[in-house]
Design an enzyme around this catalytic site. Structure first.
Site, PDB file in Angstrom:
ATOM      1  N   CYS A 120      24.457   3.780   3.146  1.00 40.97           N
ATOM      2  CA  CYS A 120      25.546   2.868   2.406  1.00 40.97           C
ATOM      3  C   CYS A 120      25.131   1.437   3.168  1.00 40.97           C
ATOM      4  O   CYS A 120      25.109   1.086   4.058  1.00 40.97           O
ATOM      5  CB  CYS A 120      26.835   3.161   2.646  1.00 40.97           C
ATOM      6  SG  CYS A 120      27.371   4.950   2.172  1.00 40.97           S
ATOM      7  N   ASN A 146      34.291  -6.254   7.020  1.00 43.05           N
ATOM      8  CA  ASN A 146      33.893  -6.836   8.406  1.00 43.05           C
ATOM      9  C   ASN A 146      32.390  -7.154   8.388  1.00 43.05           C
ATOM     10  O   ASN A 146      31.551  -6.198   8.541  1.00 43.05           O
ATOM     11  CB  ASN A 146      34.279  -5.532   9.477  1.00 43.05           C
ATOM     12  CG  ASN A 146      35.812  -5.564   9.682  1.00 43.05           C
ATOM     13  OD1 ASN A 146      36.343  -6.267   9.676  1.00 43.05           O
ATOM     14  ND2 ASN A 146      36.295  -4.208   9.533  1.00 43.05           N
ATOM     15  N   CYS A 154      23.623   7.624  10.840  1.00 41.56           N
ATOM     16  CA  CYS A 154      23.945   7.860   9.625  1.00 41.56           C
ATOM     17  C   CYS A 154      22.710   7.834   8.613  1.00 41.56           C
ATOM     18  O   CYS A 154      22.117   6.913   8.694  1.00 41.56           O
ATOM     19  CB  CYS A 154      25.095   7.271   8.867  1.00 41.56           C
ATOM     20  SG  CYS A 154      25.810   8.132   7.647  1.00 41.56           S
ATOM     21  N   CYS A 175      36.648  -1.351  10.824  1.00 39.65           N
ATOM     22  CA  CYS A 175      35.918  -0.346  10.017  1.00 39.65           C
ATOM     23  C   CYS A 175      34.508  -1.024   9.646  1.00 39.65           C
ATOM     24  O   CYS A 175      34.533  -2.094   9.090  1.00 39.65           O
ATOM     25  CB  CYS A 175      36.757  -0.187   8.520  1.00 39.65           C
ATOM     26  SG  CYS A 175      36.212   0.802   7.326  1.00 39.65           S
ATOM     27  N   GLY A 185      28.626   8.265  11.093  1.00 39.61           N
ATOM     28  CA  GLY A 185      28.291   9.469  10.668  1.00 39.61           C
ATOM     29  C   GLY A 185      29.157   9.791   9.189  1.00 39.61           C
ATOM     30  O   GLY A 185      30.311   9.567   8.973  1.00 39.61           O
ATOM     31  N   CYS A 214      39.914   7.667  15.855  1.00 36.93           N
ATOM     32  CA  CYS A 214      38.927   7.538  14.844  1.00 36.93           C
ATOM     33  C   CYS A 214      37.444   8.312  15.546  1.00 36.93           C
ATOM     34  O   CYS A 214      37.172   7.656  16.718  1.00 36.93           O
ATOM     35  CB  CYS A 214      38.618   6.142  14.287  1.00 36.93           C
ATOM     36  SG  CYS A 214      37.388   6.068  13.128  1.00 36.93           S
ATOM     37  N   CYS A 262      27.455  -0.686   5.386  1.00 37.83           N
ATOM     38  CA  CYS A 262      27.630  -0.417   6.929  1.00 37.83           C
ATOM     39  C   CYS A 262      26.832  -0.606   7.958  1.00 37.83           C
ATOM     40  O   CYS A 262      25.362  -0.153   7.505  1.00 37.83           O
ATOM     41  CB  CYS A 262      27.976   1.081   6.367  1.00 37.83           C
ATOM     42  SG  CYS A 262      28.302   2.267   8.086  1.00 37.83           S
ATOM     43  N   GLU A 289      30.947   5.837  19.428  1.00 41.39           N
ATOM     44  CA  GLU A 289      31.838   5.356  19.612  1.00 41.39           C
ATOM     45  C   GLU A 289      33.182   6.261  18.998  1.00 41.39           C
ATOM     46  O   GLU A 289      33.103   6.567  17.999  1.00 41.39           O
ATOM     47  CB  GLU A 289      31.754   3.892  19.041  1.00 41.39           C
ATOM     48  CG  GLU A 289      31.015   3.172  19.855  1.00 41.39           C
ATOM     49  CD  GLU A 289      30.438   1.742  19.283  1.00 41.39           C
ATOM     50  OE1 GLU A 289      30.317   0.660  19.950  1.00 41.39           O
ATOM     51  OE2 GLU A 289      30.536   1.435  18.171  1.00 41.39           O
TER      52      GLU A 289
END
Length: 363
Positions: free
Chosen positions: A115, A295, A111, A338, A164, A104, A118, A91
């Site tokens: 984390c 988020n 990834c 984000c 990523g 972005c 995320c 995306e």
């Protein structure tokens, strides 16, 4: 197999054309058509000789990822889902503002850094994107936004903050950055192209020498104990090493500060004492802070900090003389905010399944 010319920066494209017996100015022409004109077909490149167009049609292609879906948010944010094969999508998001248009871009399918807050990291890692797949996101956005070689630039800023870790795909990302900065490519200023990293220290040092653009660091914690938990890479490159790398980077950076990104997690990293720890941590690093309200996503295990906690945290940093912004949530109705970029990533590691099993055991 046809050669995908989107994998080349100007130096690579010039070398390729030399092998074809063509002069360097032809590479510059084709580069302008591909990137400034969003041309996907050599027959669109009307100032090329017919013989050259025929030769290119025979041996080369402008191979962009196929468009799977496009969405537009109530606030004007736009998101494109692009097919990169084997059932996977990446995306890219365009955020329009009064004084800039920011794109972005993703650098990997998924990834590997894990984390914990995320959604992309939660889904696991599939592979690195090629240069063509990275720059193809900018190509698609340029085309969708109506770019032609004579148009005013709609995309003024690019941030490598999508899916990523950009510096884990170093070579392809640097080639893509070269195309973004080239006057025959997208002609962006180094100050307006930002690479975000979770703190890959050796690659930060390489980027400083090879392609110094603006730097953002996903910090998210004021001390090693918290960061080890939420950003596992910290166990390899702890905060003392990361701060030293930031100082070294600034020697050649186009901006005189590092942007520290800090996702606000309720009860985890958002207390006043955490803000005061941050002040001590970054005292020798010229910086600004971008506080990011978390988020939520399903089974994240985290909650968003309250507006009051964010305000108090911000004010402690601000009153100490730091530049602090609280990121506005944009595009959350199309999952373009984000930490929400996950695409159609197939989790080849089964990491999500293992995580859910662990939650059942804990419960």
């Amino acid at each position: 197999m046809k050669t995908n010319l989107l994998n080349y920066d100007l130096a690579g494209l010039t070398a390729h054309f030399a092998q074809m017996g063509e002069k360097p100015f032809r590479a510059r022409q084709v580069m302008r058509w591909m990137h400034q004109g969003a041309a996907g077909d050599f027959d669109e490149m009307t100032d090329l000789a017919k013989s050259l167009r025929a030769k290119l049609n025979e041996s080369a292609q402008v191979g962009v990822p196929a468009l799977m879906a496009a969405q537009e948010s109530r606030d004007g944010t736009r998101k494109w889902l692009l097919d990169v094969g084997t059932g996977n999508g990446v995306e890219t998001v365009f955020i329009p503002e009064t004084d800039r248009g920011t794109l972005c871009i993703s650098s990997q399918v998924g990834c590997a850094l894990e984390c914990t807050f995320c959604s992309t990291g939660r889904q696991g890692f599939n592979r690195n994107l090629s240069t063509a797949e990275i720059i193809g996101q900018l190509w698609w956005a340029n085309k969708a936004l109506g770019a032609t070689p004579k148009d005013e630039r709609v995309i003024s800023n690019v941030v490598m903050m999508g899916m990523g870790e950009p510096l884990a795909n170093y070579d392809n990302v640097v080639t893509a950055l070269s195309i973004m900065l080239d006057d025959h490519g997208y002609a962006l200023s180094r100050r307006r192209v930002t690479v975000s990293t979770s703190g890959m220290v050796p690659q930060m040092d390489r980027l400083k020498e090879d392609m110094p653009v603006a730097l953002a660091v996903s910090l998210h914690a004021p001390n090693d104990a918290i960061r080890n938990e939420i950003v596992p890479l910290n166990k390899k490159y702890p905060l003392k090493e990361l701060m030293a790398a930031c100082q070294r980077y600034l020697v050649k950076a186009p901006r005189d500060f590092v942007t520290f990104e800090y996702v606000m997690l309720d009860g985890v990293n958002d207390k006043p004492e955490h803000a005061r720890e941050l002040l001590e941590l970054v005292k020798d690093v010229p910086c600004k802070f971008n506080l990011i309200p978390f988020n939520p996503f399903p089974n994240s295990g985290y909650n968003r900090s309250s507006d009051e906690n964010i305000r108090v945290f911000r004010d402690i940093l601000y009153q100490a003389g730091l530049v602090v912004t609280v990121r506005k949530t944009r595009g959350d109705d199309i999952d373009a905010a984000c930490g929400q970029l996950a695409g159609q990533v197939q989790d080849k590691t089964r990491r999500q399944q293992k995580w859910l099993q662990l939650q059942v055991v804990k419960g």
